[in-house]
Design a protein around this motif. Structure first.
Motif, PDB file in Angstrom:
ATOM      1  N   LYS A 135      -9.784  -1.156  -9.482  1.00  0.00           N
ATOM      2  CA  LYS A 135     -10.166  -0.044 -10.363  1.00  0.00           C
ATOM      3  C   LYS A 135     -10.699   1.122  -9.530  1.00  0.00           C
ATOM      4  O   LYS A 135     -10.353   2.268  -9.771  1.00  0.00           O
ATOM      5  CB  LYS A 135     -11.228  -0.546 -11.349  1.00  0.00           C
ATOM      6  CG  LYS A 135     -11.620   0.417 -12.419  1.00  0.00           C
ATOM      7  CD  LYS A 135     -12.598  -0.259 -13.364  1.00  0.00           C
ATOM      8  CE  LYS A 135     -13.300   0.746 -14.232  1.00  0.00           C
ATOM      9  NZ  LYS A 135     -14.312   0.124 -15.092  1.00  0.00           N
ATOM     10  N   LYS A 136     -11.535   0.803  -8.526  1.00  0.00           N
ATOM     11  CA  LYS A 136     -12.103   1.836  -7.634  1.00  0.00           C
ATOM     12  C   LYS A 136     -10.987   2.526  -6.853  1.00  0.00           C
ATOM     13  O   LYS A 136     -10.971   3.762  -6.740  1.00  0.00           O
ATOM     14  CB  LYS A 136     -13.110   1.187  -6.679  1.00  0.00           C
ATOM     15  CG  LYS A 136     -13.796   2.157  -5.735  1.00  0.00           C
ATOM     16  CD  LYS A 136     -14.782   1.461  -4.838  1.00  0.00           C
ATOM     17  CE  LYS A 136     -14.028   0.876  -3.672  1.00  0.00           C
ATOM     18  NZ  LYS A 136     -14.849   0.348  -2.586  1.00  0.00           N
ATOM     19  N   HIS A 167     -10.875  -7.100  -9.425  1.00  0.00           N
ATOM     20  CA  HIS A 167     -10.623  -6.153 -10.517  1.00  0.00           C
ATOM     21  C   HIS A 167     -11.361  -4.825 -10.286  1.00  0.00           C
ATOM     22  O   HIS A 167     -10.780  -3.747 -10.415  1.00  0.00           O
ATOM     23  CB  HIS A 167     -11.058  -6.775 -11.848  1.00  0.00           C
ATOM     24  CG  HIS A 167     -11.084  -5.827 -12.998  1.00  0.00           C
ATOM     25  ND1 HIS A 167      -9.948  -5.396 -13.641  1.00  0.00           N
ATOM     26  CD2 HIS A 167     -12.126  -5.204 -13.616  1.00  0.00           C
ATOM     27  CE1 HIS A 167     -10.291  -4.554 -14.609  1.00  0.00           C
ATOM     28  NE2 HIS A 167     -11.599  -4.427 -14.612  1.00  0.00           N
ATOM     29  N   GLN A 199      -9.011   4.918  -9.033  1.00  0.00           N
ATOM     30  CA  GLN A 199      -9.749   6.127  -9.368  1.00  0.00           C
ATOM     31  C   GLN A 199      -9.780   7.126  -8.220  1.00  0.00           C
ATOM     32  O   GLN A 199      -9.949   8.319  -8.441  1.00  0.00           O
ATOM     33  CB  GLN A 199     -11.178   5.786  -9.786  1.00  0.00           C
ATOM     34  CG  GLN A 199     -11.250   5.098 -11.136  1.00  0.00           C
ATOM     35  CD  GLN A 199     -12.656   4.641 -11.456  1.00  0.00           C
ATOM     36  OE1 GLN A 199     -13.527   4.560 -10.597  1.00  0.00           O
ATOM     37  NE2 GLN A 199     -12.881   4.294 -12.728  1.00  0.00           N
TER      38      GLN A 199
END
Length: 160
Positions: free
Chosen positions: A154-155, A150, A158
């Motif tokens: 997410k990284k 997760h 971004q």
């Protein structure tokens, strides 16, 4: 009888980001979001995420045992990135364990990856030693893998 088991999970996320997810109450929120049917539901009984906080984990339907456990945060070290909880009610205590502690340690491997080390330490009367075979790190491994994935996704999102 005293026992200890440990499992390391490598994740492609910097240690600081993993610790942010594992420290305080964030871990429970992620378990609720990502793993309610596997690990269960987490609710804060008392506290703000620091030492002394009590959380209740209600296991998914069909889980063996009492259906819940209450843990107390006994260590939350932001410098060493270590979180420890002790079981105070339900779970393994209901099976006859005298002591059951979970230790979560986030170890920096390099600038882009880290290791989530999950350990369980327990004590049980020698007469009940056969129950020690039930102790494992599988839920903690699943949690580490899922949260690591997760955070990695997410990284990536971004940076795009």
């Amino acid at each position: 009888m005293h026992g200890h088991i440990t499992q390391d999970n490598l994740v492609a996320v910097p240690a600081a980001a993993v610790w942010e997810a594992y420290s305080g109450l964030q871990l429970g929120k992620l378990v609720d979001k990502l793993l309610p049917d596997v690990i269960g539901r987490v609710e804060v009984v008392e506290g703000d995420g620091g030492v002394g906080t009590l959380v209740k984990l209600t296991f998914p339907p069909g889980s063996p045992g009492s259906g819940y456990m209450i843990e107390k945060f006994i260590k939350n070290d932001d410098v060493a990135r270590v979180k420890e909880t002790e079981l105070v009610e339900g779970g393994y205590r209901d099976l006859g364990f005298d002591f059951y502690r979970i230790r979560l340690e986030i170890i920096e491997k390099d600038s882009e990856s880290s290791i989530i080390r999950s350990s369980v330490e327990y004590e049980i009367d020698d007469k009940l030693a056969e129950l020690a075979s039930h102790v494992n790190t599988k839920p903690l491994e699943i949690m580490a893998e899922t949260i690591g994935k997760h955070l990695s996704e997410k990284k990536t999102a971004q940076t795009q």
